[in-house]
Design an enzyme around this catalytic site. Structure first.
Site, PDB file in Angstrom:
ATOM      1  N   GLY A  11      74.458  98.165  27.295  1.00 48.69           N
ATOM      2  CA  GLY A  11      74.854  96.988  28.182  1.00 48.69           C
ATOM      3  C   GLY A  11      73.978  96.878  29.332  1.00 48.69           C
ATOM      4  O   GLY A  11      74.267  96.097  30.430  1.00 48.69           O
ATOM      5  N   GLU A  12      72.644  97.543  29.554  1.00 46.79           N
ATOM      6  CA  GLU A  12      71.914  97.209  30.513  1.00 46.79           C
ATOM      7  C   GLU A  12      71.238  95.844  30.452  1.00 46.79           C
ATOM      8  O   GLU A  12      71.163  95.210  29.355  1.00 46.79           O
ATOM      9  CB  GLU A  12      70.707  98.183  30.496  1.00 46.79           C
ATOM     10  CG  GLU A  12      70.982  99.473  30.885  1.00 46.79           C
ATOM     11  CD  GLU A  12      69.857 100.550  30.841  1.00 46.79           C
ATOM     12  OE1 GLU A  12      68.766 100.006  30.587  1.00 46.79           O
ATOM     13  OE2 GLU A  12      70.437 101.584  31.291  1.00 46.79           O
ATOM     14  N   ARG A  61      84.704  90.401  50.527  1.00 51.04           N
ATOM     15  CA  ARG A  61      85.849  90.745  51.250  1.00 51.04           C
ATOM     16  C   ARG A  61      86.061  92.069  51.737  1.00 51.04           C
ATOM     17  O   ARG A  61      86.933  92.385  52.641  1.00 51.04           O
ATOM     18  CB  ARG A  61      87.075  90.274  50.035  1.00 51.04           C
ATOM     19  CG  ARG A  61      87.538  88.978  50.013  1.00 51.04           C
ATOM     20  CD  ARG A  61      88.461  88.744  48.852  1.00 51.04           C
ATOM     21  NE  ARG A  61      87.817  89.006  47.483  1.00 51.04           N
ATOM     22  CZ  ARG A  61      88.565  88.925  46.438  1.00 51.04           C
ATOM     23  NH1 ARG A  61      90.065  88.593  46.372  1.00 51.04           N
ATOM     24  NH2 ARG A  61      87.924  89.156  45.222  1.00 51.04           N
ATOM     25  N   GLN A  62      84.967  92.811  51.252  1.00 53.75           N
ATOM     26  CA  GLN A  62      84.848  94.033  51.953  1.00 53.75           C
ATOM     27  C   GLN A  62      83.783  93.984  52.966  1.00 53.75           C
ATOM     28  O   GLN A  62      82.600  94.103  53.156  1.00 53.75           O
ATOM     29  CB  GLN A  62      84.066  95.265  51.023  1.00 53.75           C
ATOM     30  CG  GLN A  62      84.129  96.508  51.747  1.00 53.75           C
ATOM     31  CD  GLN A  62      85.255  97.339  52.062  1.00 53.75           C
ATOM     32  OE1 GLN A  62      86.328  97.221  51.416  1.00 53.75           O
ATOM     33  NE2 GLN A  62      85.172  98.405  52.797  1.00 53.75           N
ATOM     34  N   HIS A 121      84.217  84.531  52.643  1.00 53.78           N
ATOM     35  CA  HIS A 121      85.561  85.051  53.205  1.00 53.78           C
ATOM     36  C   HIS A 121      85.558  84.986  54.733  1.00 53.78           C
ATOM     37  O   HIS A 121      86.208  84.648  55.256  1.00 53.78           O
ATOM     38  CB  HIS A 121      85.829  86.140  52.343  1.00 53.78           C
ATOM     39  CG  HIS A 121      87.170  86.844  53.066  1.00 53.78           C
ATOM     40  ND1 HIS A 121      88.611  86.258  52.313  1.00 53.78           N
ATOM     41  CD2 HIS A 121      87.813  87.901  53.522  1.00 53.78           C
ATOM     42  CE1 HIS A 121      89.433  86.789  53.007  1.00 53.78           C
ATOM     43  NE2 HIS A 121      89.048  87.671  53.803  1.00 53.78           N
ATOM     44  N   ASP A 168      97.497  81.235  53.688  1.00 56.04           N
ATOM     45  CA  ASP A 168      97.378  82.185  54.626  1.00 56.04           C
ATOM     46  C   ASP A 168      96.426  81.463  55.708  1.00 56.04           C
ATOM     47  O   ASP A 168      95.746  80.425  55.563  1.00 56.04           O
ATOM     48  CB  ASP A 168      96.757  83.615  54.201  1.00 56.04           C
ATOM     49  CG  ASP A 168      95.586  83.447  53.415  1.00 56.04           C
ATOM     50  OD1 ASP A 168      94.746  82.510  53.858  1.00 56.04           O
ATOM     51  OD2 ASP A 168      95.156  84.179  52.636  1.00 56.04           O
ATOM     52  N   LYS A 211     100.970  85.195  55.497  1.00 54.50           N
ATOM     53  CA  LYS A 211     100.986  85.977  54.370  1.00 54.50           C
ATOM     54  C   LYS A 211     100.600  87.544  54.720  1.00 54.50           C
ATOM     55  O   LYS A 211      99.725  87.878  55.572  1.00 54.50           O
ATOM     56  CB  LYS A 211      99.786  85.673  53.129  1.00 54.50           C
ATOM     57  CG  LYS A 211      99.241  86.501  52.259  1.00 54.50           C
ATOM     58  CD  LYS A 211      98.364  86.028  51.300  1.00 54.50           C
ATOM     59  CE  LYS A 211      96.904  86.729  51.464  1.00 54.50           C
ATOM     60  NZ  LYS A 211      96.143  86.414  50.876  1.00 54.50           N
ATOM     61  N   ASP A 216      92.917  77.700  48.368  1.00 53.68           N
ATOM     62  CA  ASP A 216      92.177  78.881  48.990  1.00 53.68           C
ATOM     63  C   ASP A 216      91.014  79.307  48.644  1.00 53.68           C
ATOM     64  O   ASP A 216      90.232  78.303  47.835  1.00 53.68           O
ATOM     65  CB  ASP A 216      93.163  80.103  48.237  1.00 53.68           C
ATOM     66  CG  ASP A 216      93.115  81.239  49.276  1.00 53.68           C
ATOM     67  OD1 ASP A 216      92.567  81.292  50.052  1.00 53.68           O
ATOM     68  OD2 ASP A 216      94.134  82.149  48.744  1.00 53.68           O
TER      69      ASP A 216
HETATM   70  C1  R5P Z   1      92.314  86.840  50.696  1.00 46.41           C
HETATM   71  O1  R5P Z   1      92.614  86.693  52.053  1.00 46.41           O
HETATM   72  C2  R5P Z   1      91.497  85.576  50.131  1.00 46.41           C
HETATM   73  O2  R5P Z   1      91.452  84.378  50.745  1.00 46.41           O
HETATM   74  C3  R5P Z   1      92.489  85.102  48.814  1.00 46.41           C
HETATM   75  O3  R5P Z   1      94.034  84.691  49.350  1.00 46.41           O
HETATM   76  C4  R5P Z   1      92.908  86.343  47.906  1.00 46.41           C
HETATM   77  O4  R5P Z   1      91.530  87.003  47.716  1.00 46.41           O
HETATM   78  C5  R5P Z   1      93.347  85.801  46.728  1.00 46.41           C
HETATM   79  O5  R5P Z   1      93.611  87.004  45.760  1.00 46.41           O
HETATM   80  P1  R5P Z   1      95.038  86.670  44.575  1.00 46.41           P
HETATM   81  O6  R5P Z   1      94.460  85.725  43.826  1.00 46.41           O
HETATM   82  O7  R5P Z   1      94.591  88.180  43.874  1.00 46.41           O
HETATM   83  O8  R5P Z   1      96.156  86.859  45.544  1.00 46.41           O
END
Ligand code: R5P
Length: 288
Positions: free
Chosen positions: A39-40, A95-96, A128, A165, A188, A214
């Protein structure tokens, strides 16, 4: 200038080369048919890049595509490119963006440190948290994916945009201006990786065609929860629209509540309906 595409982003990389009117350099991703049994990853440039400004296009998701990006960047530099622009349509690990718990790494920054080994600058799309780009070791900037999505939603005659959100408010603001559409947002709270709760709020959506917008759809939990609220309030047509469509685990089943799913080509999927090549071409032309 020449464009190289990693295996996660070949259609977008080809479209970008066409937009820019520059050559696309083919890459071989297998040494032997079927690839390495363990898999490399494997990459081999099939064209010349010496003394060129090379735009390397590769989404860093899922994880093997990160390794492939690093191999490609090294191959391009070794082959004598004079400038390498990392064009990362969807920046995996974004997101991290902070150390939430002691002992963690800021993964978005970890990735950037490795990208910087062979790249001179970085372009990404609707990340993000755009603030994280300021901490990267090379110049890094964000291109908005909303013009592409906004054009699509305008043509689809959407009446209303909804941010599921507060993080997505900037998207519906921009999309609303492009498509001359009113917008609103929800609040959210994330319970765990799969479940979210949304505070009830009266929305002007009765009998309307509504797009929930989103940045990322991952498991679809966020959009599905917002879609339930829209249905409860009498929305006629519900579209799930995102820049980056990952659609992992049960996303497809979760999103059956929506009438349509729309994503861009930052991540290639069956729901890719719109290309962001024009947006990235404009950003490349604007580089110093
Ligand atoms: C998080 O704040 C992002 O903006 C998305 O709302 C989130 O990553 C969506 O993830 P999921 O589809 O798993 O709810």
């Amino acid at each position: 200038m020449k464009v190289v595409g990693g295996s996660a982003s070949i259609p977008l990389a080809r479209a970008l080369a066409v937009e820019l009117g520059v050559p696309f350099v083919d890459v071989s991703f297998e040494k032997h048919p079927g690839g390495f049994p363990d898999g490399e990853s494997y990459v081999r440039l099939l064209g010349q890049v010496a003394r060129e400004h090379v735009v390397l296009v590769q989404t860093t998701h899922p994880d093997p595509k990160v390794v492939e990006f690093l191999l490609l960047a090294d191959a391009i530099r070794d082959a004598g490119a004079r400038r390498v622009t990392a064009l990362i349509p969807y920046y995996g690990y974004s997101r991290q963006d902070k150390r939430f718990l002691e002992g963690e790494t800021v993964s978005a920054k970890t990735l950037a440190k490795h990208i910087a080994l062979n790249c001179d600058e970085l372009l990404t799309m609707t990340i993000h948290n755009p603030e994280i780009l300021k901490t990267f070791p090379i110049p890094a900037s964000e291109v908005s994916g909303m013009p592409a999505l906004g054009r699509y939603l305008k043509a689809a005659k959407t009446d209303f945009l909804l941010a599921p959100d507060e993080n997505a408010v900037r998207l519906v603001k921009e999309g609303g201006a492009i498509s001359s559409t009113p917008w609103d947002y929800l609040q959210k709270e994330r319970i765990d990786s799969y479940r979210v709760e949304i505070a009830s709020k009266k929305l002007a959506v009765k009998d309307k065609s509504v797009a929930i917008v989103d940045d990322v759809i991952s498991t679809g939990g966020t959009i599905a929860t917002a879609a339930k609220e829209l249905r409860r309030q009498g929305a006629r047509h519900v579209i799930a629209a995102c820049i980056h469509g990952l659609f992992v685990n049960n996303a497809e089943a979760n999103l059956k509540i929506c009438d349509d799913l729309i994503a861009t080509d930052t991540v290639q999927s069956p729901h890719t309906r719109v290309s962001v090549a024009p947006e990235f071409a404009a950003a490349i032309r604007a580089l110093d």
